[in-house]
Design a protein around this motif. Structure first.
Motif, PDB file in Angstrom:
ATOM      1  N   PHE A  14       0.445  -1.371  -0.184  1.00 35.52           N
ATOM      2  CA  PHE A  14       0.149  -0.082   0.167  1.00 35.52           C
ATOM      3  C   PHE A  14       0.762   0.804   0.441  1.00 35.52           C
ATOM      4  CE2 PHE A  14      -2.163   3.108   3.068  1.00 35.52           C
ATOM      5  CZ  PHE A  14      -2.696   3.123   1.935  1.00 35.52           C
ATOM      6  N   LEU A  15       2.021   1.059   0.773  1.00 37.84           N
ATOM      7  CA  LEU A  15       2.738   2.905   0.736  1.00 37.84           C
ATOM      8  C   LEU A  15       3.334   2.952  -0.252  1.00 37.84           C
ATOM      9  CD1 LEU A  15       4.184   1.954   5.006  1.00 37.84           C
ATOM     10  CD2 LEU A  15       2.279   3.473   3.502  1.00 37.84           C
ATOM     11  N   GLY A  67       5.555  14.949  -2.449  1.00 34.20           N
ATOM     12  CA  GLY A  67       7.031  14.764  -2.034  1.00 34.20           C
ATOM     13  C   GLY A  67       7.338  14.238  -0.347  1.00 34.20           C
ATOM     14  N   ARG A  68       5.782  13.293  -0.382  1.00 36.55           N
ATOM     15  CA  ARG A  68       6.387  13.240   1.273  1.00 36.55           C
ATOM     16  C   ARG A  68       6.654  11.881   1.830  1.00 36.55           C
ATOM     17  NH1 ARG A  68       2.749  17.153   0.620  1.00 36.55           N
ATOM     18  NH2 ARG A  68       2.667  18.546   1.704  1.00 36.55           N
ATOM     19  N   LEU A 108       5.682   4.183   7.366  1.00 37.92           N
ATOM     20  CA  LEU A 108       5.085   3.955   7.609  1.00 37.92           C
ATOM     21  C   LEU A 108       4.801   4.568   9.407  1.00 37.92           C
ATOM     22  CD1 LEU A 108       2.692   2.064   8.825  1.00 37.92           C
ATOM     23  CD2 LEU A 108       4.249   0.057  10.216  1.00 37.92           C
ATOM     24  N   VAL A 109       6.823   4.578   9.588  1.00 36.23           N
ATOM     25  CA  VAL A 109       7.135   6.174  10.560  1.00 36.23           C
ATOM     26  C   VAL A 109       6.351   7.163  10.434  1.00 36.23           C
ATOM     27  CG1 VAL A 109       8.937   7.761  11.494  1.00 36.23           C
ATOM     28  CG2 VAL A 109       8.981   5.041  11.143  1.00 36.23           C
ATOM     29  N   ASN A 110       6.480   7.653   9.167  1.00 41.66           N
ATOM     30  CA  ASN A 110       5.530   9.190   8.710  1.00 41.66           C
ATOM     31  C   ASN A 110       3.845   8.640   8.593  1.00 41.66           C
ATOM     32  OD1 ASN A 110       6.493  12.339   7.819  1.00 41.66           O
ATOM     33  ND2 ASN A 110       5.553  11.185   6.005  1.00 41.66           N
ATOM     34  N   MET A 111       3.181   8.160   9.433  1.00 44.41           N
ATOM     35  CA  MET A 111       1.993   7.645   8.857  1.00 44.41           C
ATOM     36  C   MET A 111       1.722   8.935   9.163  1.00 44.41           C
ATOM     37  SD  MET A 111       0.569   5.388   7.145  1.00 44.41           S
ATOM     38  CE  MET A 111      -0.602   5.749   6.281  1.00 44.41           C
ATOM     39  N   ASP A 146      -2.911  13.338   6.982  1.00 49.01           N
ATOM     40  CA  ASP A 146      -3.349  14.067   7.344  1.00 49.01           C
ATOM     41  C   ASP A 146      -3.195  14.685   6.504  1.00 49.01           C
ATOM     42  OD1 ASP A 146      -4.033  16.410   9.844  1.00 49.01           O
ATOM     43  OD2 ASP A 146      -2.612  17.272   8.447  1.00 49.01           O
ATOM     44  N   TYR A 147      -2.578  15.197   5.210  1.00 47.56           N
ATOM     45  CA  TYR A 147      -2.054  15.153   4.422  1.00 47.56           C
ATOM     46  C   TYR A 147      -3.080  15.236   3.033  1.00 47.56           C
ATOM     47  CZ  TYR A 147      -0.551  16.514  -0.359  1.00 47.56           C
ATOM     48  OH  TYR A 147      -0.540  17.287  -2.236  1.00 47.56           O
ATOM     49  N   MET A 148      -3.613  13.626   3.386  1.00 47.82           N
ATOM     50  CA  MET A 148      -4.437  13.087   2.386  1.00 47.82           C
ATOM     51  C   MET A 148      -6.007  13.782   2.844  1.00 47.82           C
ATOM     52  SD  MET A 148      -3.358   9.417   2.076  1.00 47.82           S
ATOM     53  CE  MET A 148      -4.996   8.782   0.940  1.00 47.82           C
ATOM     54  N   ASN A 149      -6.108  13.412   4.351  1.00 42.43           N
ATOM     55  CA  ASN A 149      -7.058  13.965   4.543  1.00 42.43           C
ATOM     56  C   ASN A 149      -7.801  15.638   3.986  1.00 42.43           C
ATOM     57  OD1 ASN A 149     -10.388  13.791   6.168  1.00 42.43           O
ATOM     58  ND2 ASN A 149      -8.793  14.986   7.372  1.00 42.43           N
ATOM     59  N   VAL A 150      -6.405  16.618   4.590  1.00 39.79           N
ATOM     60  CA  VAL A 150      -6.891  18.216   4.577  1.00 39.79           C
ATOM     61  C   VAL A 150      -7.096  18.378   3.414  1.00 39.79           C
ATOM     62  CG1 VAL A 150      -5.862  20.147   4.300  1.00 39.79           C
ATOM     63  CG2 VAL A 150      -5.563  19.013   6.539  1.00 39.79           C
TER      64      VAL A 150
END
Length: 458
Positions: free
Chosen positions: A171-172, A181-182, A186-189, A194-198
């Protein structure tokens, strides 16, 4: 007026919809962001709902709040002024305006007979304590907490985390084209979600191009990630620091509400999602899956009701509303350590169970976090060692005393400390500027999910 055995409420609420921000996945240091008009509406609606439940005389849950005018003796509000910039403070402003809306009764007649209504159709100016990051650790116990950051690093290096990395690799691997660019790790999950939601709320192009299952998958992984970071297997474990730091103000408010001679009826704290996870873990509301171990939605709220039946001892009831996903508060059973059956908890049991793990002072926080420099720890630890002629016995500060200091020092103790430091030449006094509400942005290990924050309306 309806009769009720409800004495008062300790209200805890998350902020409303905001723009994107970034937080370090180990230290949880955050960048600034801004609340949106949608977020302000969500919070204002939450405040109006709380008023309908607890501030309306005809409600079966009416707690005796004076209406329509605000009474300073009955209501106290405080807001995290560090995490996510001014979003949390601004959310608190919006919520209290829903709770205490403009009223034509907000007026005065002068001695000469002049009638003067309050501006903005009777706007009520409700004081909100701004809990500053460097002055009070109570609403952000995890910030600059070395022991917490070390534990988070250990989690990322654990077998269970590495297993999750392997499970989610496919998935990742699909995410980089949509993350601008993010890092797709999984560490950065949390930052990924948050980016996808906003973007899903505020960017129509992104929303239309997003594969239909991606946001839900990201949310589930973010829930797993954040709950494991902000919970612990032991009540006073460092993973619960976001909750243990808040406990003094919560426990003190409960005691005040239960005291018939104290006029306090409602204590409100505006926070981020992080303390919710710790408090859910500590109270056991998600121990049997009744409430998923997940990040709460925008404008979610917990209402700890202090109730009493007849002459029986007061007890605590846990109510939760998950933002706009829930029409109203729902009752959840607590399961504190040692409880035979889940349910409401006697106030005495609630206090005796949680008070021993509460972070009552900043110095106590410094020691628990292994922090020697930040958040005033250098001065406090130096003063503590300087004044310790013999092995010191440190008495635990009661929840009542702790309430007056948040998770910091009382005014008297702090004043004496400042005097001692000044005498020793260790402290220079200067002017500290506090931002007002308008300067804060008014211009500007389980799966499960508590639904999605993505919403198109309040």
């Amino acid at each position: 007026m309806s009769t009720s055995n409800l004495l008062g409420v300790v209200l805890i609420a998350r902020h409303g919809d905001r723009l994107e921000f970034w937080q370090d996945p180990t230290t949880y240091t955050t960048s600034n962001t801004a609340i949106t008009p949608l977020g302000e509406v969500q919070e204002n609606n939450l405040g109006a709902y709380v008023r309908s439940v607890y501030g309306t005389p005809s409600s079966s849950s009416y707690i005796g709040l004076s209406t329509p005018l605000y009474n300073a003796e009955q209501f106290l509000a405080r807001a995290d002024a560090g995490d996510e910039g001014g979003v949390i403070y601004d959310s608190a402003i919006a919520l209290v305006q829903g709770l205490f809306p403009p009223s034509s009764a907000n007026n005065i007649t002068l001695a000469n007979g002049t009638f003067v209504p309050s501006p903005l159709n009777g706007y009520q100016y409700i004081p909100i304590e701004s809990v500053e990051l460097e002055e009070d650790v109570s609403l952000e116990g995890y910030a600059s907490c070395t022991a917490f950051s070390n534990r988070t690093t250990e989690f990322y290096n654990s077998t269970i985390f590495q297993q999750k990395v392997n499970e989610t690799a496919a998935f990742l691997k699909e995410l980089p084209p949509i993350l601008d660019g993010r890092a797709a790790t999984l560490v950065n999950m949390w930052n990924i979600y948050d980016y996808m939601n906003v973007q899903s709320v505020h960017n129509a192009t992104f929303l239309n191009n997003l594969p239909p299952t991606f946001l839900a998958q990201a949310r589930d992984l973010a829930n797993w990630h954040e709950y494991n970071v902000f919970s612990d297997t032991t009540l006073g474990g460092i993973g619960n620091i976001a909750g243990t730091a808040m406990l003094p103000s919560i426990l003190t408010a409960m005691q005040r509400i239960a005291n018939a001679s104290d006029p306090l009826k409602m204590h409100y704290s505006a926070i981020s999602y992080k303390p919710f996870l710790s408090l859910f873990n500590m109270t056991g509301v998600n121990s049997d899956g009744q409430l998923p171990a997940a990040v709460v939605n925008y404008a979610a709220a917990v209402a700890f009701e202090i109730r009493q039946t007849g002459n029986d001892a007061p007890f605590v009831r846990f109510n939760f509303k998950n933002g706009t996903d829930d029409d109203g508060f729902k009752v959840y059973n607590m399961q504190l350590p040692g409880m035979a059956q889940p349910g409401d908890v006697p106030l005495s049991t609630f206090l005796s169970t949680l008070e021993p793990v509460a972070i009552n002072t900043t110095l106590q926080w410094c020691n628990a976090c292994g922090q020697a420099t930040d958040r005033g720890c250098a001065a406090l630890l130096n003063a503590s060692s300087t004044t310790a002629v013999a092995p010191a016995h440190h008495d635990r500060i009661s929840p009542v005393g702790a309430g007056f200091l948040g998770a910091g020092l009382t005014f008297a103790v702090y004043s004496m400390l400042l005097a001692a430091l000044a005498f020793l030449g260790l402290l220079a006094f200067g002017k500290r500027v506090h931002r007002s509400g308008s300067e804060r942005g008014l211009n500007s290990p389980q799966g499960g999910s508590i639904n999605h924050e993505k919403t198109a309306s309040a």
